[in-house]
Design an enzyme around this catalytic site. Structure first.
Site, short mmCIF file in Angstrom:
data_model
loop_
_atom_site.label_atom_id
_atom_site.label_comp_id
_atom_site.label_asym_id
_atom_site.label_seq_id
_atom_site.Cartn_x
_atom_site.Cartn_y
_atom_site.Cartn_z
N LYS A 10 0.85 -1.19 0.00
CA LYS A 10 0.00 0.00 0.00
C LYS A 10 0.88 1.23 0.00
O LYS A 10 2.07 1.19 0.34
CB LYS A 10 -0.93 0.02 1.21
CG LYS A 10 -0.25 0.01 2.59
CD LYS A 10 0.26 1.35 3.08
CE LYS A 10 0.91 1.24 4.46
NZ LYS A 10 1.62 2.47 4.87
N ASP A 142 -2.45 -0.97 10.71
CA ASP A 142 -2.69 -1.02 9.26
C ASP A 142 -3.46 -2.26 8.82
O ASP A 142 -3.95 -2.32 7.69
CB ASP A 142 -1.37 -0.98 8.49
CG ASP A 142 -0.80 0.42 8.35
OD1 ASP A 142 -1.55 1.39 8.55
OD2 ASP A 142 0.40 0.55 8.04
#
EC number: 2.7.1.148
Length: 286
Positions: A10, A142
């Protein structure tokens, strides 16, 4: 049962630290988007009762690795809640690592989330993605973003997600061969943890920034030089708490052109951002 998939990286298109909580954790606002690049997974579910992780060099069973932690957490929770009938459920997990550690690309969190999502399917524990994301939050901030699988503005300690659709672009991601600890960056005396919290509409209209970038440039000269170099070609900034820096392009050809003129010792890759995680596209046919 066997499942092969990508555990995606990401990037944080913006990242702001909006305050420090009484429990010591920090509240954030970040725009979290997936790349079509990541680690390669193969998971084989079995009835040995063991969780085994195989990398290109080692075999792990009882280590503090995010993959094993995630698998054991899912198994323990499912047994306690009656979603697994006995402790014979196990898995062999084969990992080919492409995402650098300490790079701000979310490798460990992505691996944990991939493990939760795929084993939930293979073991038929039937947790919803929301339920899995709450489990994932116990592993790392996350992890819920990776579990839910959508581009999202994420707030709080990673527990509040607002799915959005962001224009998919091409990125040149460069790794300065520095591993940066998230804990180290959050504990930095230079961190100004009082960026004003903004509404979703304002966040998406305001030029994107990363509150950790100035800290990284002060403490790591190669990152400062890398951002300066890449910014001369295209909009560039750091992802996460570092260390990777990305440059944004409208097409692959433009990204390749800039990559080709960088010094030969520069390590990096070109990837496209995607609004749906590659894992979820294949697993749920989105």
């Amino acid at each position: 049962m066997i499942y092969t998939c990508l555990s995606p990286a990401k990037i944080n298109l913006f990242l702001y630290v909006t305050g420090r909580r009484k429990d010591g954790y920090h509240n954030i606002q970040t725009l979290f988007q997936f790349l079509d690049y990541g680690d390669q997974f193969k998971i084989i579910a079995n009835k040995t009762g063991n969780i085994e992780l195989f990398t290109e060099k080692k075999i792990f069973m009882n280590v503090q690795n995010s993959i094993i932690i995630a698998a054991k957490l899912l198994k323990k929770t499912a047994l306690l809640q009656g979603k697994l009938q006995n402790s014979s459920y196990g898995a062999k997990i084969f990992l080919k690592k492409n995402i650098p550690m300490g790079s701000g690309l979310g490798g460990g969190s992505s691996n944990a989330a991939t493990t939760l999502v795929v084993l939930n399917k293979l073991w038929n524990t039937q947790y919803t993605l929301k339920e899995l994301s709450l489990l994932g939050l116990r592993i790392g901030a996350d992890v819920p973003g990776f579990v839910m699988g959508n581009t999202a503005v994420i707030e709080g300690i990673g527990d509040i997600l607002y799915p959005i659709v962001q224009k998919e672009k091409w990125y040149l991601v460069v790794y300065p061969c520095i591993n940066i600890s998230t804990r180290y960056m959050f504990s930095s005396p230079f961190l100004m943890s009082n960026t004003a919290k903004k509404s979703l509409q304002v966040l998406l209209k305001t030029p994107f920034k990363n509150d950790f970038e100035n800290i990284a440039k002060k403490q790591f000269v190669p990152i400062k030089k890398l951002i300066r170099m890449l910014s001369s070609y295209a909009p560039s900034r750091m992802t996460g708490t570092g260390s990777c820096v990305f440059s944004e392009f409208d097409n692959k050809k433009s990204a390749q052109k800039i990559f080709s003129v960088l010094p030969k010792n520069v390590q990096g890759f070109i990837a496209k951002s995607v609004n749906i995680s590659p894992l979820h596209k294949t697993l749920y046919k989105r």
